[in-house]
Design a protein around this motif. Structure first.
Motif, PDB file in Angstrom:
ATOM      1  N   ILE A 298       0.866  -1.185   0.000  1.00 31.53           N
ATOM      2  CA  ILE A 298       0.000   0.000   0.000  1.00 31.53           C
ATOM      3  C   ILE A 298       0.901   1.234   0.000  1.00 31.53           C
ATOM      4  O   ILE A 298       1.714   1.403   0.910  1.00 31.53           O
ATOM      5  N   PRO A 299       0.784   2.115  -1.009  1.00 30.89           N
ATOM      6  CA  PRO A 299       1.690   3.273  -1.097  1.00 30.89           C
ATOM      7  C   PRO A 299       1.452   4.256   0.044  1.00 30.89           C
ATOM      8  O   PRO A 299       0.388   4.270   0.668  1.00 30.89           O
ATOM      9  N   PRO A 300       2.437   5.114   0.340  1.00 27.24           N
ATOM     10  CA  PRO A 300       2.326   6.016   1.492  1.00 27.24           C
ATOM     11  C   PRO A 300       1.218   7.068   1.341  1.00 27.24           C
ATOM     12  O   PRO A 300       1.107   7.722   0.322  1.00 27.24           O
ATOM     13  N   TYR A 301       0.416   7.188   2.341  1.00 30.58           N
ATOM     14  CA  TYR A 301      -0.511   8.305   2.552  1.00 30.58           C
ATOM     15  C   TYR A 301      -0.907   8.320   4.030  1.00 30.58           C
ATOM     16  O   TYR A 301      -0.392   9.086   4.803  1.00 30.58           O
ATOM     17  N   HIS A 302      -1.820   7.426   4.428  1.00 31.44           N
ATOM     18  CA  HIS A 302      -1.991   7.163   5.857  1.00 31.44           C
ATOM     19  C   HIS A 302      -1.037   6.045   6.257  1.00 31.44           C
ATOM     20  O   HIS A 302      -0.372   6.128   7.291  1.00 31.44           O
TER      21      HIS A 302
END
Length: 575
Positions: A298-302
């Motif tokens: 899952i790519p970075p955001y939260h």
């Protein structure tokens, strides 16, 4: 969505007037410049209609963003804009608007009531009785609706999505649908509901509504007790992320930074637990990530990200728990990116500290800049508002020792010029116009300009640790199938063992990729993957095995609703 640009300004120089705001100077020119940067961005955040803009890339007022920003600094700095912004988030029916979240927001997302906590902060800052009477019915009606729609009498917890973590797969297993997220019970959202009920009770007492006050004191107490009963992880020393599942929920052992911080700051955790939470919750070299460990793929955001506003709440939690090491880390984690990028960004990648790698980002972010200002007002000077006074509880880490001044600080009808020397979190002497100040508190009745002097004892608090760890990822969530009386799943990368759950309880742990299901009544099975460091994946989607539980078609027992809705099974549905 605004993809993150790869660069920011090469230099910053103040270009708009902010001298009507409180002015801050210290022996640390960089910290002073970052305060001035935050002041300028706070002014830029005010829209022509005087509401507070969410960020450079995010127009308009958002309920949770503005509420957390008001708590951190905007009630202090721009109370009239705070009021107008909060009123913008009230529906025609007189309810707080839940404006973002999974599944069309409310009631899948239920953290809108942080609005109540912000509204109370504005009242404590201003003492505006008309404001109190205006917001009280909105909060009362919203919490009454939540009690019907989101409060789970079986656990005492509040259902709904994680506060602000509202991008499904960023913090939830991929198998969870909106209905699953609605049914989950999250730490941060429950902490917010505890505080919203506490605040409503305080408002009711202020307005002479004793029965309402008693009811919501009881509601707050029930939520606090339920958080400590159902979400506390004794072995880890902090709270779990949320309860999730279907018929037999389990607790996710991931840490959830905002929830951990609010549990300490709002007083969900008692003093002993608060100290443990601040010492034991995992942090990484660039700050406290929203969740830990990270979710793979899952790519970075939260996921895999540090958010400065969360870091600032973590600083408030560290100060309350008396943890100097944690507070110093938090101040550094807020100041570093602002100094490097010359703007208060929304978030940055936990593994490398760069804003450019996140899925979405913005400069001039309201809650980030408010968090930076909050470090000065609420941590260093330790200003805490009560209904009839302003209390000083300073905490200056030794790394930031020295003399600092905060001038032109407006409190009700008074203007304070504050000078503070030393370090630590104990006051040696505090004077107002040269006279000792009882209780380290300025009364709300004070008027005109005054000189406040604080001398700290310059003694370090009792040594306390932090749990600095590498930024690690959990294993991927297994996908489980059932055939021929056997569960089976594919091998998961880096997993050493697999734990099989039956109805939420462990029944097997080992390296096998199958599990023979004994004959028996209906049960739900799940599998977790565990790596060599003991990090756990999410539990797999609950898999029902055995004769299904009895189903009752309610519309055969009650008249079906006459609405022209679609998408239901059977012969209709009951409203």
């Amino acid at each position: 969505n605004a993809p993150a640009a790869k660069t920011t300004a090469q230099q910053w120089q103040q270009s708009i007037k902010t001298d009507d705001f409180p002015q801050y100077t210290s022996e640390y020119p960089l910290a002073d410049a970052l305060y001035n940067l935050a002041l300028e961005e706070a002014r830029r955040a005010v829209e022509p209609d005087s509401t507070l803009r969410t960020g450079k890339e995010w127009a308009g007022v958002w309920t949770r963003d503005v509420s957390y920003s008001i708590l951190l600094a905007q009630a202090t700095l721009q109370p009239r804009s705070a009021m107008k912004s909060l009123l913008r988030k009230v529906s025609a029916e007189g309810l707080i608007i839940q404006d973002t979240g999974t599944g069309g927001a409310y009631p899948c997302s239920t953290d809108r009531v942080v609005w109540a906590v912000a509204a109370w902060e504005v009242y404590k800052v201003t003492g505006d009785e008309a404001w109190l009477r205006q917001v009280y019915p909105v909060i009362k009606k919203s919490l009454e609706e939540d009690a019907q729609n989101a409060y789970n009498p079986a656990t005492g917890l509040v259902r709904g999505e994680s506060s602000f973590l509202d991008w499904r797969e960023q913090t939830y297993p991929r198998w969870m649908q909106p209905v699953d997220i609605y049914q989950s019970e999250n730490l941060g959202t429950n902490a917010v509901h505890f505080q919203a009920n506490t605040v409503l009770a305080l408002m009711a007492r202020q307005l002479g509504e004793a029965a309402v006050a008693a009811r919501h004191e009881q509601a707050a107490g029930a939520i606090k007790q339920a958080i400590n009963q159902h979400l506390w992880l004794e072995k880890a020393g902090y709270y779990g992320q949320y309860r999730y599942g279907r018929v037999f929920p389990v607790v996710s052992p991931r840490a959830e930074a905002l929830g951990e911080a609010l549990s300490v700051y709002f007083g969900v955790a008692d003093a002993a637990r608060a100290k443990t939470v601040v010492e034991k919750t995992p942090t990484v070299p660039f700050g406290i990530p929203c969740i830990y460990p990270q979710i793979p793929g899952i790519p970075p955001y939260h996921n895999d990200a540090v958010w400065p506003f969360v870091q600032s709440f973590w600083a408030l939690a560290a100060a309350k728990a008396g943890n100097e090491a944690s507070l110093t880390e938090s101040m550094a984690a807020v100041y570093r990116p602002a100094a490097l990028f010359l703007t208060n960004k929304e978030n940055f990648v936990a593994s490398n500290g760069d804003f450019a790698g996140t899925q979405v980002n913005s400069s001039n972010m309201l809650w980030s800049l408010s968090g930076s200002l909050g470090l000065v007002y609420k941590v260093l000077f330790g200003m805490h508002y009560e209904t009839d006074r302003l209390v000083f509880q300073p905490f200056v880490p030794q790394a930031f020792k020295g003399t600092r001044k905060l001038t032109n600080f407006k409190y009700r009808q008074a203007v304070l010029n504050i000078e503070m020397t030393g370090y630590g979190n104990e006051i040696q002497e505090i004077t107002l116009d040269g006279q000792p100040l009882a209780g380290a508190a300025v009364p709300a009745t004070l008027t005109g300009p005054h000189a406040l002097r604080i001398t700290l004892k310059s003694q370090a608090p009792a040594a306390a640790k932090t749990n600095r760890v590498a930024n690690l990822y959990s294993p991927e969530t297994p996908q489980v199938t059932f055939a021929n009386s056997q569960l089976s799943w594919a091998a998961i990368k880096d997993a050493q063992t697999y734990r099989v759950l039956k109805n939420g309880q462990p029944v097997s742990t080992g390296g096998a990729l199958t599990y023979a299901v004994p004959a028996g009544p209906y049960a739900e099975y799940q599998v977790l993957a565990i790596d060599s460091k003991g990090l756990e994946s999410f539990a797999s989607e609950p898999l029902p095995v055995g004769a299904p539980a009895t189903e009752v078609q309610l519309e055969t027992l009650a008249p079906a609703a006459a609405y022209a809705y679609k998408g239901f099974s059977g012969k209709g549905f009951v409203e």
